[in-house]
Write a protein that holds these residues in place. Sequence first.
Motif, PDB file in Angstrom:
ATOM      1  N   ALA A   8       0.841  -1.203   0.000  1.00 57.00           N
ATOM      2  CA  ALA A   8       0.000   0.000   0.000  1.00 57.00           C
ATOM      3  C   ALA A   8       0.877   1.254   0.000  1.00 57.00           C
ATOM      4  O   ALA A   8       0.553   2.248  -0.670  1.00 57.00           O
ATOM      5  CB  ALA A   8      -0.941  -0.002   1.198  1.00 57.00           C
ATOM      6  N   LEU A   9       1.981   1.217   0.751  1.00 47.16           N
ATOM      7  CA  LEU A   9       2.906   2.352   0.750  1.00 47.16           C
ATOM      8  C   LEU A   9       3.476   2.594  -0.643  1.00 47.16           C
ATOM      9  O   LEU A   9       3.595   3.744  -1.089  1.00 47.16           O
ATOM     10  CB  LEU A   9       4.049   2.107   1.731  1.00 47.16           C
ATOM     11  N   ILE A  10       3.827   1.519  -1.336  1.00 49.96           N
ATOM     12  CA  ILE A  10       4.364   1.648  -2.687  1.00 49.96           C
ATOM     13  C   ILE A  10       3.317   2.258  -3.610  1.00 49.96           C
ATOM     14  O   ILE A  10       3.613   3.134  -4.439  1.00 49.96           O
ATOM     15  CB  ILE A  10       4.845   0.288  -3.226  1.00 49.96           C
ATOM     16  N   ALA A  11       2.068   1.790  -3.489  1.00 52.58           N
ATOM     17  CA  ALA A  11       0.989   2.352  -4.310  1.00 52.58           C
ATOM     18  C   ALA A  11       0.812   3.836  -4.032  1.00 52.58           C
ATOM     19  O   ALA A  11       0.603   4.640  -4.951  1.00 52.58           O
ATOM     20  CB  ALA A  11      -0.318   1.600  -4.048  1.00 52.58           C
ATOM     21  N   THR A 189      -9.610   9.744  -3.621  1.00 58.17           N
ATOM     22  CA  THR A 189     -10.969   9.428  -4.059  1.00 58.17           C
ATOM     23  C   THR A 189     -11.064   8.020  -4.629  1.00 58.17           C
ATOM     24  O   THR A 189     -12.160   7.514  -4.829  1.00 58.17           O
ATOM     25  CB  THR A 189     -11.456  10.428  -5.124  1.00 58.17           C
ATOM     26  N   ASP A 190      -9.903   7.397  -4.879  1.00 56.34           N
ATOM     27  CA  ASP A 190      -9.901   6.037  -5.413  1.00 56.34           C
ATOM     28  C   ASP A 190     -10.182   5.049  -4.282  1.00 56.34           C
ATOM     29  O   ASP A 190      -9.656   5.193  -3.175  1.00 56.34           O
ATOM     30  CB  ASP A 190      -8.565   5.710  -6.072  1.00 56.34           C
ATOM     31  N   PRO A 191     -11.019   4.053  -4.525  1.00 54.01           N
ATOM     32  CA  PRO A 191     -11.445   3.149  -3.446  1.00 54.01           C
ATOM     33  C   PRO A 191     -10.307   2.441  -2.726  1.00 54.01           C
ATOM     34  O   PRO A 191     -10.329   2.334  -1.501  1.00 54.01           O
ATOM     35  CB  PRO A 191     -12.359   2.156  -4.163  1.00 54.01           C
ATOM     36  N   GLU A 192      -9.306   1.973  -3.455  1.00 54.97           N
ATOM     37  CA  GLU A 192      -8.283   1.137  -2.826  1.00 54.97           C
ATOM     38  C   GLU A 192      -7.552   1.888  -1.712  1.00 54.97           C
ATOM     39  O   GLU A 192      -7.523   1.447  -0.557  1.00 54.97           O
ATOM     40  CB  GLU A 192      -7.285   0.641  -3.869  1.00 54.97           C
ATOM     41  N   LEU A 193      -6.978   3.048  -2.033  1.00 55.23           N
ATOM     42  CA  LEU A 193      -6.191   3.761  -1.036  1.00 55.23           C
ATOM     43  C   LEU A 193      -7.057   4.528  -0.047  1.00 55.23           C
ATOM     44  O   LEU A 193      -6.723   4.608   1.135  1.00 55.23           O
ATOM     45  CB  LEU A 193      -5.215   4.711  -1.730  1.00 55.23           C
ATOM     46  N   ALA A 194      -8.181   5.072  -0.509  1.00 56.93           N
ATOM     47  CA  ALA A 194      -9.055   5.800   0.420  1.00 56.93           C
ATOM     48  C   ALA A 194      -9.621   4.860   1.472  1.00 56.93           C
ATOM     49  O   ALA A 194      -9.606   5.166   2.673  1.00 56.93           O
ATOM     50  CB  ALA A 194     -10.180   6.487  -0.343  1.00 56.93           C
ATOM     51  N   LEU A 195     -10.125   3.709   1.050  1.00 59.31           N
ATOM     52  CA  LEU A 195     -10.687   2.760   2.012  1.00 59.31           C
ATOM     53  C   LEU A 195      -9.607   2.165   2.906  1.00 59.31           C
ATOM     54  O   LEU A 195      -9.841   1.905   4.091  1.00 59.31           O
ATOM     55  CB  LEU A 195     -11.458   1.659   1.287  1.00 59.31           C
ATOM     56  N   PHE A 196      -8.413   1.952   2.358  1.00 60.06           N
ATOM     57  CA  PHE A 196      -7.301   1.470   3.184  1.00 60.06           C
ATOM     58  C   PHE A 196      -7.016   2.471   4.306  1.00 60.06           C
ATOM     59  O   PHE A 196      -6.843   2.098   5.470  1.00 60.06           O
ATOM     60  CB  PHE A 196      -6.054   1.276   2.317  1.00 60.06           C
ATOM     61  N   THR A 197      -7.006   3.762   3.952  1.00 59.96           N
ATOM     62  CA  THR A 197      -6.695   4.806   4.925  1.00 59.96           C
ATOM     63  C   THR A 197      -7.774   4.922   5.990  1.00 59.96           C
ATOM     64  O   THR A 197      -7.484   4.943   7.196  1.00 59.96           O
ATOM     65  CB  THR A 197      -6.513   6.155   4.203  1.00 59.96           C
ATOM     66  N   ILE A 198      -9.028   5.007   5.570  1.00 63.19           N
ATOM     67  CA  ILE A 198     -10.084   5.228   6.561  1.00 63.19           C
ATOM     68  C   ILE A 198     -10.352   3.979   7.391  1.00 63.19           C
ATOM     69  O   ILE A 198     -10.800   4.083   8.544  1.00 63.19           O
ATOM     70  CB  ILE A 198     -11.378   5.753   5.909  1.00 63.19           C
ATOM     71  N   THR A 199     -10.057   2.806   6.845  1.00 62.87           N
ATOM     72  CA  THR A 199     -10.180   1.589   7.649  1.00 62.87           C
ATOM     73  C   THR A 199      -9.150   1.596   8.774  1.00 62.87           C
ATOM     74  O   THR A 199      -9.441   1.197   9.910  1.00 62.87           O
ATOM     75  CB  THR A 199     -10.011   0.338   6.776  1.00 62.87           C
ATOM     76  N   ARG A 200      -7.949   2.088   8.488  1.00 67.77           N
ATOM     77  CA  ARG A 200      -6.933   2.229   9.540  1.00 67.77           C
ATOM     78  C   ARG A 200      -7.416   3.189  10.624  1.00 67.77           C
ATOM     79  O   ARG A 200      -7.206   2.954  11.821  1.00 67.77           O
ATOM     80  CB  ARG A 200      -5.615   2.743   8.958  1.00 67.77           C
ATOM     81  N   LEU A 201      -8.054   4.272  10.210  1.00 66.18           N
ATOM     82  CA  LEU A 201      -8.578   5.223  11.191  1.00 66.18           C
ATOM     83  C   LEU A 201      -9.656   4.572  12.060  1.00 66.18           C
ATOM     84  O   LEU A 201      -9.658   4.723  13.289  1.00 66.18           O
ATOM     85  CB  LEU A 201      -9.158   6.447  10.481  1.00 66.18           C
ATOM     86  N   ALA A 202     -10.575   3.855  11.421  1.00 67.20           N
ATOM     87  CA  ALA A 202     -11.650   3.208  12.170  1.00 67.20           C
ATOM     88  C   ALA A 202     -11.097   2.161  13.132  1.00 67.20           C
ATOM     89  O   ALA A 202     -11.545   2.058  14.283  1.00 67.20           O
ATOM     90  CB  ALA A 202     -12.654   2.577  11.205  1.00 67.20           C
ATOM     91  N   ASP A 203     -10.118   1.391  12.684  1.00 66.53           N
ATOM     92  CA  ASP A 203      -9.506   0.381  13.555  1.00 66.53           C
ATOM     93  C   ASP A 203      -8.846   1.038  14.768  1.00 66.53           C
ATOM     94  O   ASP A 203      -8.919   0.521  15.892  1.00 66.53           O
ATOM     95  CB  ASP A 203      -8.480  -0.438  12.781  1.00 66.53           C
ATOM     96  N   GLY A 204      -8.192   2.183  14.538  1.00 58.39           N
ATOM     97  CA  GLY A 204      -7.562   2.893  15.640  1.00 58.39           C
ATOM     98  C   GLY A 204      -8.575   3.403  16.645  1.00 58.39           C
ATOM     99  O   GLY A 204      -8.349   3.366  17.860  1.00 58.39           O
TER     100      GLY A 204
END
Length: 250
Positions: A8-11, A189-204
């Motif tokens: 994900a970091l590479i992307a 706005t792209d699903p892959e990185l946006a959802l990856f980011t906000i899922t990390r926030l929700a998990d935190g």
Amino acid sequence: MDKAFLEALIAFDRRPESVRLRRRTYELLQVEPGSRVVDVGCGGGTAVAELADLGADAVGIDAAAEAVAFARGQHPRCRFEVGDAQRLPFADGSLDGYRAEKLYHALADPDKACAEAHRVLAPGGRIVLVGQDWDVFAIDSDDPVVTRTIVTSSADEIANGRVARRYRNLLLDTGLDDVSCEVHTTVLTDPELALFTITRLADGAVRAGAVSEAQAETWLDEQRSRADRDRLFVAMPQFLVAGRRPVTPS
């Protein structure tokens, strides 16, 4: 640090605004052929490879052995080492440049890491810090109250989630001069990185006990629905500061 996170970091690194931001950090470091530069918290090694392409004598340092192994696999001609940001394997005054991206929020003692940067820099050597403040995310949502709770509590759960707003003062307090500060906003706005980011926030937020797993899942379901309708929006300011070790002691 698992492989999925590193990928994900590479992307993220490949995004045009990420490329522009890294190039700006190299400008502020005043990289020249032969410059001795360290990238601390190097992750997948993208910056180290680009610094080497500019002619720098670059080395990547990361505390995670799996990150170093991954970076070596991505960039076998570059140098990467496992190391501690608070105890770098360099002599006093031996480097021309120090770079750290998306690192200081994860450190227990950013002040000590910055003091270590000061130690390893030669007089006139340049430092650049760049990263997000985890309490400064703008996320479009039908429930702004829960969104604010998730963002704030996620920042609370991170070791130093708000350190990026301190970057300028951190450099000044460490004795660096010629300090400048910029803000570059990344929009997802792209699903892959946006959802990856906000899922990390929700998990935190769940780990912090601010929301329940059910509340987090309801919030994420709405964001997934937005992804299906191309309505995701996440804005993430990146704080960029640069400074210099004084040529003469103050």
